[in-house]
Design a protein around this motif. Structure first.
Motif, short mmCIF file in Angstrom:
data_model
loop_
_atom_site.label_atom_id
_atom_site.label_comp_id
_atom_site.label_asym_id
_atom_site.label_seq_id
_atom_site.Cartn_x
_atom_site.Cartn_y
_atom_site.Cartn_z
N ALA A 393 0.84 -1.21 0.00
CA ALA A 393 0.00 0.00 0.00
C ALA A 393 0.87 1.26 0.00
N PRO A 394 0.46 2.34 -0.66
CA PRO A 394 -0.64 2.37 -1.62
C PRO A 394 -0.15 1.85 -2.97
N ARG A 395 -1.04 1.79 -3.93
CA ARG A 395 -0.65 1.25 -5.24
C ARG A 395 -0.76 2.34 -6.30
N HIS A 396 0.37 2.97 -6.54
CA HIS A 396 0.37 4.02 -7.57
C HIS A 396 0.58 3.42 -8.94
#
Ligand SMILES: [Zn+2]
Length: 449
Positions: A393-396
């Motif tokens: 996390a997070p998933r850019h």
């Protein structure tokens, strides 16, 4: 009274065997398409359609479903070079040179190997691979028939076939002079199934003479088989071949007319610019094995130069004695890191590394039309990766998530030919406990501990 037909004819949902739905689908097609909240419909082991989940749920009536909400769905990983049964010797030849490694391993193999022992080791290797999201492997080893039997029972895709290595006391007891006929019978008896092709393995230019290599190459051509060989793994190997034959391994293979789209080299670490050009010119592919190459101190393969020359490069783990792991995600992560060591952080990007572990690996095997991406008409070899861990996390960027952050134990489900081999982290076709027990018993019987 007449009824006015609806302008949109109501279509009955088409039956499919499985619908994997929800989650992001990373297709690894040419355009790098990602379908958010997507789905994959599967019938008879083949992908029927990939698209938005809502549409596919309406279009298909599925006998079974797999909810991938909150997960990433992607093609199964392809291990383009390994020796699965060497799992038996994991941890037995660490921190030695390639030549020291070979000396030890060849001795143990001639004492230990039998069809039954290979089957025992392969069962554990397949369990490890399925857990790591690996859906197929190119496996060079003795007793390939035993390996194929176990893989068939487990529903796993194994690319294997007869191996040639001219050493005294061949582990399978077949004398070198009988091997061409044995291999011919093997190839003649095969029926082509989707997602497979016949394979022959020539161990290397230092365990086979030029005449032997030529004979094996001719047999491979006769049956349209992929030929796989270790080549240019380190400087000592290159020097050995050069002293014996006056040519470096890739030069020798070129002079014998063996380079071409049906030849796949394992390692290709020690290459000249002219050799890289020859691989590109002939369409010869390479299986890059960064974990094994680093551990054995072989060096770092010139992958960025091969890629810019247009060479197809897949990823392999090598066997679990030289690499200690069959985890292709680990090889993927290293492939995306190790080539940056020379100072160029753009060398082998995240997307490129993911492609090497999927579609490029399939292409290296000559199976790019059937495996390696999630597209209609291809075999349904796919994995579902749980994205809920804090380390993801997070998933850019999903390519980045896979290359730099994901781990093998994030893989939740593994499917081969549309069959679920691991569902919610439980293996469905292999008794893992029994397999591990059998391996432990074999190791203690063999006097290895
Ligand atoms: Zn190898």
């Amino acid at each position: 009274m007449t009824t006015i037909p609806s302008r949109i004819p109501s279509r009955r949902p088409a039956p499919v065997d499985l619908l994997v739905h929800g989650g992001d689908v990373l297709t690894v097609d040419e355009a790098g398409t990602v379908v958010p909240d997507g789905a994959v419909a599967v019938r008879d082991g083949e992908i029927v359609e990939v698209g938005p989940a809502e549409e596919l749920r309406a279009r298909y009536a599925a006998a079974d479903t797999l909810d991938a909400t909150g997960c990433l769905v992607l093609p199964g990983l392809v291990n383009a070079h390994t020796h699965l049964a060497m799992t038996l010797l994991r941890g037995r030849a660490d921190d030695v040179t390639l030549q020291g490694f070979l000396e030890r391993v060849l001795r143990w193999e001639s004492e230990l190997l039998s069809a039954d022992n290979v089957a025992t080791a392969i069962r554990v290797a397949i369990a490890e691979s399925v857990r790591a999201g690996v859906t197929s492997a190119l496996d060079m080893y003795w007793f390939h028939e035993a390996a194929e039997r176990v893989a068939r029972e487990a529903g796993w895709r194994l690319h294997t076939g007869p191996t040639f290595m001219d050493v005294p006391d061949a582990a399978d007891g077949i004398a070198y002079e009988d091997r061409l006929e044995w291999a011919r019978r093997d190839l003649a008896g095969r029926t082509r199934r989707p997602g497979t092709r016949p394979v022959l393995f020539a161990h290397s230019a230092y365990t086979l003479s030029p005449e032997q290599l030529t004979g094996i190459g001719a047999l491979a051509r006769e049956f349209g088989a992929l030929l796989h060989i270790h080549a240019a793994e380190n400087a000592t190997e290159v020097a050995t071949v050069e002293v014996r034959h006056g040519k470096r391994p890739v030069e020798l293979l070129d002079s014998l007319g063996l380079l071409g789209p049906d030849l796949l080299l394992a390692h290709a670490v020690d290459l000249t610019g002219a050799e890289i050009a020859a691989l590109a010119r002939t369409g010869t592919s390479v299986a890059h094995c960064p974990v094994s190459n680093l551990k054995l101190g072989c060096g770092i393969a010139p992958v960025p130069r091969m890629l810019s020359a247009g060479v197809t490069v897949g990823l392999g783990t090598d066997g679990a004695v030289s690499a200690n792991t069959l985890d292709v995600l680990r090889a993927l992560g290293l492939a995306a890191l190790v080539h940056k060591a020379d100072g160029d952080p753009t060398a082998v990007g995240a997307e490129q590394a993911v492609r090497m572990a999927t579609i490029e690996g399939a292409r290296a095997l000559g199976l790019g039309a059937e495996l390696g991406s999630l597209e209609a008409g291809k075999r349904a070899d796919l994995i579902v990766l749980d994205l809920s861990g804090p380390h993801l996390a997070p998933r850019h960027d999903l390519w980045s998530t896979l290359a730099y952050a994901a781990r093998a134990d994030d893989v939740r489900d593994t499917l081969v030919d549309g069959r679920v081999l691991m569902r919610d982290r439980t293996l469905t076709t292999l008794d893992e406990g029994a397999a591990l027990g059998d391996l432990a018993a074999l190791v203690s019987r063999s006097g290895l501990v």
